[in-house]
Motif scaffolding. Structure first.
Motif, PDB file in Angstrom:
ATOM      1  N   ILE A  75      63.298  28.312  56.055  1.00 37.58           N
ATOM      2  CA  ILE A  75      64.390  29.057  55.422  1.00 37.58           C
ATOM      3  C   ILE A  75      64.851  28.389  54.133  1.00 37.58           C
ATOM      4  O   ILE A  75      65.548  29.010  53.308  1.00 37.58           O
ATOM      5  CB  ILE A  75      65.574  29.181  56.412  1.00 37.58           C
ATOM      6  N   LEU A  76      64.475  27.137  53.910  1.00 38.57           N
ATOM      7  CA  LEU A  76      65.010  26.375  52.779  1.00 38.57           C
ATOM      8  C   LEU A  76      64.564  26.900  51.416  1.00 38.57           C
ATOM      9  O   LEU A  76      65.373  26.966  50.484  1.00 38.57           O
ATOM     10  CB  LEU A  76      64.644  24.896  52.936  1.00 38.57           C
ATOM     11  N   PRO A  77      63.262  27.260  51.208  1.00 41.43           N
ATOM     12  CA  PRO A  77      62.882  27.817  49.897  1.00 41.43           C
ATOM     13  C   PRO A  77      63.654  29.085  49.538  1.00 41.43           C
ATOM     14  O   PRO A  77      63.963  29.317  48.367  1.00 41.43           O
ATOM     15  CB  PRO A  77      61.382  28.092  50.047  1.00 41.43           C
ATOM     16  N   ALA A  78      63.979  29.902  50.531  1.00 39.13           N
ATOM     17  CA  ALA A  78      64.753  31.115  50.268  1.00 39.13           C
ATOM     18  C   ALA A  78      66.158  30.762  49.786  1.00 39.13           C
ATOM     19  O   ALA A  78      66.680  31.374  48.851  1.00 39.13           O
ATOM     20  CB  ALA A  78      64.822  31.974  51.527  1.00 39.13           C
ATOM     21  N   LEU A  79      66.768  29.765  50.410  1.00 38.05           N
ATOM     22  CA  LEU A  79      68.092  29.334  49.972  1.00 38.05           C
ATOM     23  C   LEU A  79      68.038  28.722  48.573  1.00 38.05           C
ATOM     24  O   LEU A  79      68.957  28.907  47.771  1.00 38.05           O
ATOM     25  CB  LEU A  79      68.665  28.326  50.964  1.00 38.05           C
ATOM     26  N   GLY A  80      66.959  28.007  48.271  1.00 34.85           N
ATOM     27  CA  GLY A  80      66.808  27.455  46.932  1.00 34.85           C
ATOM     28  C   GLY A  80      66.695  28.538  45.877  1.00 34.85           C
ATOM     29  O   GLY A  80      67.306  28.445  44.801  1.00 34.85           O
ATOM     30  N   ILE A 136      68.162  34.959  63.902  1.00 37.60           N
ATOM     31  CA  ILE A 136      69.571  34.644  63.677  1.00 37.60           C
ATOM     32  C   ILE A 136      69.740  33.736  62.454  1.00 37.60           C
ATOM     33  O   ILE A 136      70.710  33.858  61.700  1.00 37.60           O
ATOM     34  CB  ILE A 136      70.172  34.002  64.945  1.00 37.60           C
ATOM     35  N   GLN A 137      68.780  32.834  62.224  1.00 37.48           N
ATOM     36  CA  GLN A 137      68.853  31.967  61.057  1.00 37.48           C
ATOM     37  C   GLN A 137      68.550  32.743  59.772  1.00 37.48           C
ATOM     38  O   GLN A 137      69.159  32.477  58.734  1.00 37.48           O
ATOM     39  CB  GLN A 137      67.887  30.799  61.207  1.00 37.48           C
ATOM     40  N   ARG A 138      67.627  33.680  59.837  1.00 33.67           N
ATOM     41  CA  ARG A 138      67.329  34.482  58.648  1.00 33.67           C
ATOM     42  C   ARG A 138      68.524  35.340  58.254  1.00 33.67           C
ATOM     43  O   ARG A 138      68.860  35.460  57.073  1.00 33.67           O
ATOM     44  CB  ARG A 138      66.098  35.358  58.913  1.00 33.67           C
ATOM     45  N   VAL A 139      69.189  35.940  59.233  1.00 32.18           N
ATOM     46  CA  VAL A 139      70.369  36.753  58.944  1.00 32.18           C
ATOM     47  C   VAL A 139      71.499  35.882  58.406  1.00 32.18           C
ATOM     48  O   VAL A 139      72.186  36.249  57.439  1.00 32.18           O
ATOM     49  CB  VAL A 139      70.808  37.511  60.209  1.00 32.18           C
ATOM     50  N   THR A 140      71.699  34.719  59.012  1.00 33.02           N
ATOM     51  CA  THR A 140      72.735  33.811  58.535  1.00 33.02           C
ATOM     52  C   THR A 140      72.456  33.344  57.113  1.00 33.02           C
ATOM     53  O   THR A 140      73.365  33.260  56.276  1.00 33.02           O
ATOM     54  CB  THR A 140      72.847  32.597  59.469  1.00 33.02           C
ATOM     55  N   ALA A 141      71.192  33.064  56.821  1.00 31.86           N
ATOM     56  CA  ALA A 141      70.825  32.627  55.467  1.00 31.86           C
ATOM     57  C   ALA A 141      71.114  33.718  54.440  1.00 31.86           C
ATOM     58  O   ALA A 141      71.620  33.438  53.345  1.00 31.86           O
ATOM     59  CB  ALA A 141      69.347  32.235  55.422  1.00 31.86           C
ATOM     60  N   VAL A 142      70.807  34.963  54.781  1.00 31.57           N
ATOM     61  CA  VAL A 142      71.106  36.062  53.860  1.00 31.57           C
ATOM     62  C   VAL A 142      72.606  36.182  53.646  1.00 31.57           C
ATOM     63  O   VAL A 142      73.082  36.407  52.526  1.00 31.57           O
ATOM     64  CB  VAL A 142      70.517  37.382  54.390  1.00 31.57           C
ATOM     65  N   GLY A 143      73.386  36.023  54.718  1.00 29.53           N
ATOM     66  CA  GLY A 143      74.839  36.065  54.572  1.00 29.53           C
ATOM     67  C   GLY A 143      75.353  34.976  53.646  1.00 29.53           C
ATOM     68  O   GLY A 143      76.247  35.216  52.824  1.00 29.53           O
ATOM     69  N   MET A 144      74.770  33.785  53.725  1.00 29.17           N
ATOM     70  CA  MET A 144      75.174  32.697  52.848  1.00 29.17           C
ATOM     71  C   MET A 144      74.764  32.962  51.401  1.00 29.17           C
ATOM     72  O   MET A 144      75.527  32.694  50.462  1.00 29.17           O
ATOM     73  CB  MET A 144      74.556  31.381  53.339  1.00 29.17           C
ATOM     74  N   PHE A 193      68.740  24.383  61.180  1.00 28.47           N
ATOM     75  CA  PHE A 193      68.016  25.373  60.393  1.00 28.47           C
ATOM     76  C   PHE A 193      66.531  25.024  60.343  1.00 28.47           C
ATOM     77  O   PHE A 193      66.150  23.849  60.254  1.00 28.47           O
ATOM     78  CB  PHE A 193      68.571  25.450  58.969  1.00 28.47           C
ATOM     79  N   ALA A 194      65.683  26.052  60.386  1.00 28.82           N
ATOM     80  CA  ALA A 194      64.245  25.865  60.296  1.00 28.82           C
ATOM     81  C   ALA A 194      63.843  25.533  58.864  1.00 28.82           C
ATOM     82  O   ALA A 194      64.442  26.044  57.914  1.00 28.82           O
ATOM     83  CB  ALA A 194      63.517  27.131  60.761  1.00 28.82           C
ATOM     84  N   LEU A 208      71.150  21.010  55.868  1.00 25.29           N
ATOM     85  CA  LEU A 208      71.014  22.104  56.821  1.00 25.29           C
ATOM     86  C   LEU A 208      70.084  21.794  57.995  1.00 25.29           C
ATOM     87  O   LEU A 208      70.275  22.337  59.082  1.00 25.29           O
ATOM     88  CB  LEU A 208      70.506  23.357  56.091  1.00 25.29           C
ATOM     89  N   LEU A 209      69.081  20.958  57.786  1.00 24.18           N
ATOM     90  CA  LEU A 209      68.176  20.647  58.896  1.00 24.18           C
ATOM     91  C   LEU A 209      68.901  19.984  60.063  1.00 24.18           C
ATOM     92  O   LEU A 209      68.615  20.311  61.228  1.00 24.18           O
ATOM     93  CB  LEU A 209      67.021  19.767  58.400  1.00 24.18           C
TER      94      LEU A 209
END
Length: 403
Positions: A259-264, A285-293, A255-256, A250-251
């Motif tokens: 955001i990676l620990p949240a995805l983990g 926008i990245q936080r919203v996209t991460a939640v969608g994923m 992606f910042a 993702l980097l």
């Protein structure tokens, strides 16, 4: 070997609980709070209602009535429309539960059940529009974008899954074809089911409540278990290691790192992962996209719940997991595109928006624009599916002419 691996994991889990009792208690308390305050009140009415509707023959009514719609679009029987209805309006894992019920009653084949289960398991609209948008982001517009992308990507997959397993030998005959009104035949089928069920009304309602509560207790156990597992894995550094692996993918996409620990964490449990993503040190926008994923993947906790729902059937989990991976990528893409089009706030307009409440300051017509955006994409996807269905029908027609 598989059983041996699970035995080793269970022993490691027990040893970890003995070494970190406080971590285990905090994780269990968090899981219990999540289940009791969010999941139980949100799902119990839907579970009871779905049981009652199936007992009263509504699923058979919809099976006859909507067979001409569901078959060309999704290549599933008309009874699948009932699974779609409850799956899209109630949330995980009720789609799996109702699909298993259809399969056990012989209303669909195994391949059709796997198709249904794969695209009718959705996050609850109440969770996305209330818990995520308002509770986590404090912004209702976020809920519209996440929910629209979530449902649209799942419908896209459902239309694509019509080609899955087309060579399967098992065939569901569908409702018998009769002359006359299809609505009348649908009502006749529903009344026939009601006549065949000899239980009194009180017994039907009692069985529905008992089944709903039992399933929710099962779900609560999985939520608490995975909340504990996440706390233990975080303490052991496994979540950070998983975040590093995700970072390699993702980097490079921009992606910042925050955001990676949240995805983990979301890989295991979506509620905790969504909360961490909403608070991450990353652009909006990245936080919203991460939640969608995260909501599209749904977490191993939901996967375990779905597996428990179909345990007594011959439905396989592999198509469900593969579809969740595809749903994660597609929902992330749709969410990012929707956010980029409707709310490019981070750089140019963020200072002006901040004083007025962020996305809440957008003009009222934004709701209509968001709805039109997702509706246009859905119409295009449905058109492609219908063209594919027409092409397949023409191919079969010409093959019959040659014979």
């Amino acid at each position: 070997m598989v059983r041996l691996l699970w035995t080793v994991c269970a022993l490691a889990f027990v040893i970890s609980m003995a070494l970190y009792p406080r971590v285990v208690f905090d994780g269990a308390a968090l899981g219990l709070k999540t289940w009791w305050n969010i999941v139980f009140p949100a799902l119990l009415p839907f579970f009871i209602a779905s049981e009652l509707l199936m007992n009263f023959g509504v699923v058979h009514f919809m099976g006859v009535l909507l067979e001409p719609v569901m078959r060309p679009l999704f290549n599933v029987p008309g009874a699948g429309s009932f699974v779609m209805m409850v799956g899209f309006f109630s949330g995980y894992p009720i789609g799996s539960m109702v699909t298993a019920r259809l399969r056990s009653e012989g209303l669909c084949t195994r391949i059709e059940a796997e198709r249904l289960m794969s695209f009718t398991n959705n996050s609850s609209p109440l969770f996305m529009l209330a818990a995520v948008a308002i509770g986590m982001f404090n912004n209702p517009k976020v809920g519209l974008l996440i929910a629209g992308a979530h449902y649209l990507s799942n419908l896209t997959l459902g239309l694509g899954l019509r080609f899955y397993g087309r060579d399967g030998r098992e065939r569901y005959p569908g409702p018998p074809h009769r002359d006359g009104s299809i609505i009348r035949h649908a009502f006749q089928r529903m009344l026939q089911v009601q006549r065949e069920d000899r239980r009194p009304l009180g017994k039907v309602m009692g069985d529905a409540v008992r089944s709903a509560v039992t399933n929710l207790l099962n779900i609560g156990g999985f939520i608490i278990l995975f909340a504990v597992i996440i706390r233990l894995l975080t303490t052991a550094g496994v979540i950070d290691a998983l975040a590093g692996i995700l970072g390699m993918l993702l980097l490079p996409l921009g992606f910042a790192p925050g955001i990676l620990p949240a995805l983990g964490s979301g890989f295991f449990e979506m509620t905790i992962g969504s909360k961490l993503a909403s608070e991450a040190a990353a652009p909006l926008i990245q936080r919203v996209t991460a939640v969608g994923m995260i909501l599209a993947w749904s977490g191993l906790s939901v996967h375990a719940q779905a597996a428990s729902m179909i345990a007594e059937t011959d439905i396989r989990m592999k198509p469900f997991i593969m579809t969740r991976l595809a749903h994660t990528a597609l929902a992330g893409l749709y969410t990012y595109l929707a956010c980029s089009w409707f709310a490019p706030l981070e750089e140019a307009t963020a200072p002006a928006m901040a004083a007025a409440g962020g996305w809440q300051a957008l003009a009222p017509y934004t709701h209509a624009k968001i709805f039109g955006f997702f509706l246009a994409i859905l119409a295009g996807v449905i058109l492609l599916a219908l063209l594919a269905h027409l092409a397949g029908s023409l191919r079969l027609f010409f093959l019959r002419l040659k014979r």
